[in-house]
Design a protein around this motif. Structure first.
Motif, PDB file in Angstrom:
ATOM      1  N   SER A  88       0.815  -1.223   0.000  1.00 12.86           N
ATOM      2  CA  SER A  88       0.000   0.000   0.000  1.00 12.86           C
ATOM      3  C   SER A  88       0.847   1.272   0.000  1.00 12.86           C
ATOM      4  O   SER A  88       0.428   2.296  -0.525  1.00 12.86           O
ATOM      5  CB  SER A  88      -0.930  -0.001   1.214  1.00 12.86           C
ATOM      6  N   PHE A 206      -7.707  -3.157   2.024  1.00 16.70           N
ATOM      7  CA  PHE A 206      -7.118  -2.117   1.168  1.00 16.70           C
ATOM      8  C   PHE A 206      -6.527  -2.699  -0.105  1.00 16.70           C
ATOM      9  O   PHE A 206      -6.620  -2.100  -1.186  1.00 16.70           O
ATOM     10  CB  PHE A 206      -6.027  -1.371   1.952  1.00 16.70           C
ATOM     11  N   THR A 273       2.060   4.693   3.896  1.00 17.65           N
ATOM     12  CA  THR A 273       1.020   4.968   2.903  1.00 17.65           C
ATOM     13  C   THR A 273       0.595   6.432   2.933  1.00 17.65           C
ATOM     14  O   THR A 273       0.603   7.124   1.909  1.00 17.65           O
ATOM     15  CB  THR A 273      -0.217   4.073   3.144  1.00 17.65           C
ATOM     16  N   ILE A 274       0.241   6.913   4.115  1.00 14.67           N
ATOM     17  CA  ILE A 274      -0.186   8.307   4.250  1.00 14.67           C
ATOM     18  C   ILE A 274       0.978   9.247   3.959  1.00 14.67           C
ATOM     19  O   ILE A 274       0.802  10.290   3.318  1.00 14.67           O
ATOM     20  CB  ILE A 274      -0.772   8.556   5.652  1.00 14.67           C
ATOM     21  N   SER A 327       1.861   1.270  13.265  1.00 13.43           N
ATOM     22  CA  SER A 327       1.194   0.696  12.096  1.00 13.43           C
ATOM     23  C   SER A 327       1.013  -0.797  12.321  1.00 13.43           C
ATOM     24  O   SER A 327       1.481  -1.348  13.324  1.00 13.43           O
ATOM     25  CB  SER A 327       2.037   0.933  10.833  1.00 13.43           C
ATOM     26  N   ILE A 442      -8.370   5.177   2.980  1.00 14.93           N
ATOM     27  CA  ILE A 442      -7.317   5.003   3.987  1.00 14.93           C
ATOM     28  C   ILE A 442      -7.593   5.870   5.215  1.00 14.93           C
ATOM     29  O   ILE A 442      -7.504   5.428   6.357  1.00 14.93           O
ATOM     30  CB  ILE A 442      -5.938   5.359   3.394  1.00 14.93           C
TER      31      ILE A 442
END
Length: 506
Positions: A88, A206, A273-274, A327, A442
């Protein structure tokens, strides 16, 4: 023990033959896993936990940490070559990496990704070594209101992901938020949009959405359109050499987003990811040539690649100094540490300095291994572009199906994958951008959780969102982030109409 002595001690631990070997094995396995859509570092680390029984704690964590950042490093390969993100954290890499591959610049794209990843990883390791205690204190100050405002800022930034209509980007994001609510409400246990099927109780993974909207949508495009692509016998991998002008162009994004990625990695819940999405959005706004983003812009490739690798190192700050996993991957690493008898937290520096500093020092070595492994292999990895179109389509479909099925062993997820593939293709036809959908999906769950936690703490008072200076600043930035692109579009339309009127008068 001061910083210099601690660093030297860490290298003394990491540079033993045994730990060098474990670092190499970790990054090698991680790179291969990152290239294969669907597996991801969480599965690999979970599989390796039984292997850590009887190992020295430092060696065990060096091995599993290598798998983690190695997977993020290697995940860019399938994103660039196949538009099928390996993990991701490399979804944003595909936005400009895949267009570069289609333009016959796959070799250059992979080289830039490798260099950006190496620089991001190295810079973040230096930051981890120097400012870990300070960054841990900063992360503690973030409560539910700050997290809600941060996620809201990320959502309002979706306007930057739209190549055309901002309204279409907002509609796409709304769909992503709706999909994010599917499943059982963790706070009340209420079923939401499950339609009576137990397969949707845990929500939609996801990976299904990422592979559907990107990889399968690309397959549909290849099959159903007659548009020529750079796949097949005429494919051109291109040269690996990066010119001085290109090196200068990507140096700024790499430097600033290595820092941004590290900071976001420190915040629990943010992750690679973010960080990669935020960096892509930020760089697009800073760039003068923002209109070329999504079409093969080198800065659009370098920024998320530097950021996602920097975020993996940042994620070790709350894990090692506070014992808080930031995470899903670091949560598994926390379990691995407990298995080998190490309790991460504020006392870890005193009780297990060999683990703390040894792991950090091993990241330097691991990043060098990754660069040595990846750069020479680019000409061979890029040969995937020479695969004939029908065979390549079949391989992409097989990788997607295996990747999704390997996560849950549920055939229902395969139907969902196909459904999102069709949705992704329809979104392409009607010019609805897919990235806002992904980003909203997300952020949606975390944003809702933070919002409800804040209201629970304040007994339903909405004024709690205006009591923190950090929250207020983030909310103002979110408002500006949403309004400014709309104002720009209005002004550009007025200018266009005005110019057309003047042309008619002439």
């Amino acid at each position: 023990m001061d910083y210099l002595d601690s660093i030297l001690y860490g290298f003394k631990v990491a540079l033993t033959f045994q730990n060098i070997l474990f670092a190499f094995i970790g990054v090698f396995v991680g790179t291969i896993i990152g290239m294969l859509p669907g597996l991801g570092p969480i599965s690999a680390i979970a599989i390796m936990i039984p292997l850590s029984y009887g190992m020295e704690p430092a060696s065990a964590l060096i091995l599993m940490a290598g798998v983690y950042y190695g997977a993020v490093f290697g995940g860019s390969t399938s994103s660039i070559l196949l538009n099928a993100p390996g993990i991701s954290g490399t979804v944003a890499t595909a936005f400009d990496g895949y267009p570069l591959a289609k333009q016959g610049k796959a070799g250059k794209a992979l080289a830039i990704a490798a260099i950006a990843s190496f620089c991001g990883g190295t810079i973040s390791v230096v930051a981890l070594m120097l400012v870990a205690p300070v960054m841990a204190d900063f992360a503690i100050t973030f409560g539910p209101t700050e997290y809600f405002a941060l996620m809201l800022l990320g959502l309002t930034a979706i306007a930057s992901l739209s190549e055309g209509s901002t309204i279409k980007a907002l509609i796409s994001a709304t769909l992503g938020l709706i999909v994010a609510t599917i499943g059982m409400d963790q706070q009340t246990g209420t079923q939401r949009f499950t339609f009576g099927t137990p397969n949707l109780l845990e929500g939609i993974d996801f990976l299904i959405i990422a592979l559907g909207l990107f990889a399968l949508a690309e397959v549909c495009s290849l099959i159903l359109t007659r548009k020529q692509h750079n796949f097949g016998k005429d494919s051109n991998v291109g040269e690996l050499k990066i010119s001085k002008k290109e090196a200068k162009e990507i140096s700024g994004p790499i430097a600033r987003h290595s820092v941004l990625g590290f900071i976001l990695g420190v915040l629990p819940g943010a992750g690679a990811t973010i960080a990669s999405f935020m960096s892509y959005l930020t760089e697009k706004r800073l760039a003068k040539d923002s209109s070329t983003f999504g079409k093969g812009n080198l800065k659009g490739l370098a920024a998320p690649e530097a950021s996602n690798n920097a975020a993996t190192s940042g994620a070790f700050v709350p894990l090692l100094t506070l014992g808080i996993p930031g995470s899903g991957t670091t949560a598994v690493l926390l379990g691995a540490l407990l298995v080998v008898g190490v309790q991460p937290g504020p006392l870890m520096l005193q009780d297990h300095p060999d683990v703390f500093w040894g792991v950090i020092a091993s990241m330097y070595i691991g990043n060098i291994f990754l660069l040595i492994l990846n750069l020479p292999l680019i000409p061979y990895i890029s040969r995937i572009l020479y695969i004939p179109k029908p065979m390549l389509i079949s391989l992409i479909i097989v990788f997607c199906l295996i990747g999704v099925y390997a996560v849950s062993f549920n055939t229902f997820d395969l139907y969902l994958l196909v459904a999102f593939g069709v949705l992704g293709y329809l979104m392409r036809i009607f010019s609805f951008p897919a990235p806002p959908f992904i980003l909203a999906f997300i952020l949606g769950g975390m944003m809702e959780q933070a919002f409800r936690q804040a209201l629970t703490i304040s007994n339903g008072r909405y004024t709690i969102f205006f009591e923190s200076k950090i929250t207020i600043i983030l909310l103002i930035l979110a408002f500006l982030s949403l309004v400014i692109p709309l104002i720009r579009q209005r002004l550009s339309k007025r200018t266009e109409i005005h110019n057309q009127g003047r042309e008619k008068e002439m």
